[in-house]
Design an enzyme around this catalytic site. Structure first.
Site, PDB file in Angstrom:
ATOM      1  CE  LYS A  85       3.115  -1.828  -6.828  1.00  0.00           C
ATOM      2  NZ  LYS A  85       3.739  -1.540  -5.541  1.00  0.00           N
ATOM      3  CD  GLU A  89     -12.549  -1.885  -4.355  1.00  0.00           C
ATOM      4  OE1 GLU A  89     -11.682  -2.614  -4.889  1.00  0.00           O
ATOM      5  OE2 GLU A  89     -12.626  -1.700  -3.130  1.00  0.00           O
ATOM      6  N   GLY A 131       1.786   2.013  -4.153  1.00  0.00           N
ATOM      7  CA  GLY A 131       0.577   2.641  -4.701  1.00  0.00           C
ATOM      8  C   GLY A 131       0.402   4.078  -4.218  1.00  0.00           C
ATOM      9  NE  ARG A 132       1.286   3.511   2.058  1.00  0.00           N
ATOM     10  CZ  ARG A 132       1.280   2.192   1.969  1.00  0.00           C
ATOM     11  NH1 ARG A 132       0.430   1.584   1.159  1.00  0.00           N
ATOM     12  NH2 ARG A 132       2.108   1.460   2.683  1.00  0.00           N
ATOM     13  CG  HIS A 168     -17.635  29.296   9.105  1.00  0.00           C
ATOM     14  ND1 HIS A 168     -18.136  30.356   9.820  1.00  0.00           N
ATOM     15  CD2 HIS A 168     -16.586  29.785   8.390  1.00  0.00           C
ATOM     16  CE1 HIS A 168     -17.437  31.456   9.528  1.00  0.00           C
ATOM     17  NE2 HIS A 168     -16.490  31.128   8.669  1.00  0.00           N
ATOM     18  CE  LYS A 180      -7.522  -4.965  -1.178  1.00  0.00           C
ATOM     19  NZ  LYS A 180      -6.231  -4.936  -1.854  1.00  0.00           N
TER      20      LYS A 180
HETATM   21  O1  F6P Z   1      -6.239  -1.930  -0.993  1.00  0.00           O
HETATM   22  C1  F6P Z   1      -5.274  -0.974  -0.808  1.00  0.00           C
HETATM   23  C2  F6P Z   1      -4.510  -0.720  -2.072  1.00  0.00           C
HETATM   24  O2  F6P Z   1      -3.690  -1.798  -2.352  1.00  0.00           O
HETATM   25  C3  F6P Z   1      -3.709   0.564  -1.999  1.00  0.00           C
HETATM   26  O3  F6P Z   1      -2.493   0.399  -1.372  1.00  0.00           O
HETATM   27  C4  F6P Z   1      -3.606   0.942  -3.426  1.00  0.00           C
HETATM   28  O4  F6P Z   1      -3.240   2.274  -3.607  1.00  0.00           O
HETATM   29  C5  F6P Z   1      -5.002   0.623  -3.904  1.00  0.00           C
HETATM   30  O5  F6P Z   1      -5.372  -0.525  -3.175  1.00  0.00           O
HETATM   31  C6  F6P Z   1      -5.159   0.396  -5.376  1.00  0.00           C
HETATM   32  O6  F6P Z   1      -4.343  -0.650  -5.810  1.00  0.00           O
HETATM   33  P1  F6P Z   1      -4.070  -0.865  -7.357  1.00  0.00           P
HETATM   34  O7  F6P Z   1      -3.358   0.322  -7.872  1.00  0.00           O
HETATM   35  O8  F6P Z   1      -3.245  -2.112  -7.438  1.00  0.00           O
HETATM   36  O9  F6P Z   1      -5.411  -1.026  -8.044  1.00  0.00           O
END
Ligand code: F6P
Length: 525
Positions: A187, A193, A248-249, A365, A481
């Site tokens: 987003k 990452e 995002g979620r 299990h 972060k």
């Molecule tokens: O760090 C949390 C977060 O902002 C989430 O809310 C989001 O889904 C994820 O990181 C990834 O964010 P982006 O889509 O901006 O890379």
């Protein structure tokens, strides 16, 4: 209700199973195996009314800026609004934009799936690697897992999220650069990452080619941030857009679903949107007492706040739904895992529980021992699919029998019997009275998956609204972060460390190991 047992509740209400079952468009919620009476449910509905839930739902659907800390509208429901709907953000109807992007996604997916989109050497694409994390990974990865039976066999679709290089290294090991397409999903397009993985993927691609259009042929982006996409080197013509009013979620139904569209095709994706829309309509219009997301939300509040339950398990009895618990973990815990209220004060009550789970029957299990005889009070959702997507004889009856048996055993336990050695009686007893919901889906299709996702999205909304938190920000992820950025620089610099003694020592130990690994690598060369 503390003294009431489910055995008594069922005895007192002969048709309780039917009376406490609600259905919408094929999705069934049986909430009878809960420690509630009809009166409890009425009181909980009263709580929702007092908390202004109905007005909150309308505010969300109408595009009011209910994400107050980020001053944004919350309109994932507009992503699945049909063509002829009008949803305005600041006086502008966003539905045509939504459908415009959907059409671009569909056209692109058709080109890739039919082999008309060619890689740098002229070969069609054989593998798609979605690079994203959190909501930019969990949604499409979960849905791809759920809908594999609807996917094309001509594309190998993979998901990389972790900055741990093993994730990307293992994913790329048996792929050919000339036939691999990367979908960089972020987003913000600033998530460290995702950008680290995307840069490494780009190096991997360019190591095999000096074609000037290699990146353009093999990288597309999904984002709200055109500038950062361009800065990375992806042509904005190869970017699929979404908007800041999609969290995002909550973004699976936006362009974040592109990898899924590549796998299952645009038509199937639209069916998923239609399923979610059906649940949206239900959430917006059904009376609270008949409203599936509201009922789930209220029962969660009942246990969290009145029984002090700390955790809630998601138990899908379907291997295809194996990523649903992880997906709901982010949806629920990142949305409602808050201690500050919308009014800026400390929240006076407990908010989101810990969400976890595994598919049945595997969980039986592993951790079900604790569910049946442990000392943790908790609730759970069983999710079952009535008609399987395979025709292997015997399996599905056994699977469903186990689902039904588990909720029955949890609710009613087993009366103490006096057979066997007396000293074992206490070990063999099942007290029961352990609550669960059962959600049944007719068949697992894109449509019903869309319904299920929206069911939980709105459950989370209902709870967050009643708890008085903002379900749509995530400030709690920021501190880690910032510290990680500082520490990564310190690891490299070898300078003085000014953290606490534990963190300093851990970083030092890693620095030593890193130096030793460097020496070993050199010695090995
Ligand atoms: O760090 C949390 C977060 O902002 C989430 O809310 C989001 O889904 C994820 O990181 C990834 O964010 P982006 O889509 O901006 O890379």
């Amino acid at each position: 209700m503390a003294g009431a047992t489910m055995t008594d509740l069922f005895a007192a209400q002969r048709d309780r199973g039917q009376e406490m079952t609600v259905e919408h468009d094929g999705i069934v919620l049986d909430f009878s195996k809960n420690r509630v009476t009809t009166h409890t449910m009425d009181l909980l509905v009263g709580l929702a009314q007092e908390a202004g839930l109905e007005a909150g739902v309308e505010a969300m659907f109408r595009g009011e800026r209910i994400n107050i800390t980020e001053d944004r509208a919350v309109l994932h429901t507009a992503l699945r609004a049909p063509h002829d709907t009008v949803v305005e953000v600041e006086g502008r109807d966003v539905v045509p934009d939504v459908h415009g992007v959907l059409e671009r996604m569909g056209a692109f997916a058709d080109r890739v799936r039919s082999g008309r989109w060619r890689g740098m050497s002229g070969k069609p694409i054989a593998a798609v690697v979605n690079i994203g994390i959190g909501g930019s990974d969990l949604g499409p990865a979960m849905a791809y897992q759920a809908l594999r039976e609807f996917s094309t066999d001509t594309l190998d679709v993979r998901f990389v999220s972790n900055v741990d290089g093993h994730d990307l290294a293992r994913t790329l090991r048996d792929l050919e650069p000339e036939t691999t397409l990367f979908v960089i999903s972020s987003k913000t397009f600033t998530t460290v990452e995702t950008l680290t993985n995307a840069r490494t993927a780009r190096r991997w691609l360019l190591a095999s080619s000096d074609e000037p259009d290699a990146v353009a042929r093999h990288f597309v982006a999904v984002s709200t941030n055109t500038d950062e996409v361009a800065a990375f080197g992806i042509d904005p013509a190869n970017m699929f857009e979404f908007w800041d009013w999609v969290g995002g979620r909550y973004s699976l139904h936006s362009a974040i679903g592109l990898s899924l569209v590549l796998a299952v095709g645009p038509q199937r994706f639209r069916e998923m949107l239609a399923g979610a829309h059906s649940m949206d309509q239900h959430f917006r219009t059904a009376p609270l007492r008949q409203n599936l997301p509201v009922l789930l939300g209220l029962l969660g509040i009942w246990y969290r706040n009145f029984w002090d339950a700390q955790t809630h398990a998601i138990l899908p009895y379907d291997q295809r739904l194996s990523r649903v618990p992880a997906y709901l973990q982010q949806l629920d815990m990142e949305s409602n895992g808050k201690s500050a209220g919308r009014d800026g004060r400390e929240c006076p009550v407990g908010t989101a529980p810990i969400i976890w789970g595994e598919p049945g029957t595997n969980g039986q299990h592993a951790f079900f021992q604790l569910l049946h005889q442990g000392t943790v009070f908790m609730s759970c959702d069983f999710i079952g699919v009535l008609e399987p997507g395979h025709d292997l004889p015997g399996h599905h009856d056994l699977l469903m029998a186990n689902l039904f048996a588990q909720s029955e055993a949890l609710a009613f336990g087993k009366p103490e019997d006096d057979s066997g050695p007396p000293e074992l009686r206490v070990h063999r007893r099942f007290l029961g009275n352990r609550p669960s919901n059962t959600i049944l889906i007719p068949r697992l299709t894109p449509y019903s998956l869309g319904q299920l996702i929206a069911l939980y999205e709105h459950k989370v909304f209902a709870q967050g609204w009643i708890w008085g938190v903002n379900s749509f920000d995530q400030w709690g992820v920021e501190l880690g972060k910032v510290l990680a950025n500082r520490i990564v620089a310190e690891i490299d610099s070898e300078g003085d460390l000014t953290h606490d003694s534990s963190t300093n020592a851990l970083i030092q130990r890693y620095r030593h190991a890193r130096r030793a690994a460097g020496r070993n690598r050199k010695a090995g060369q």
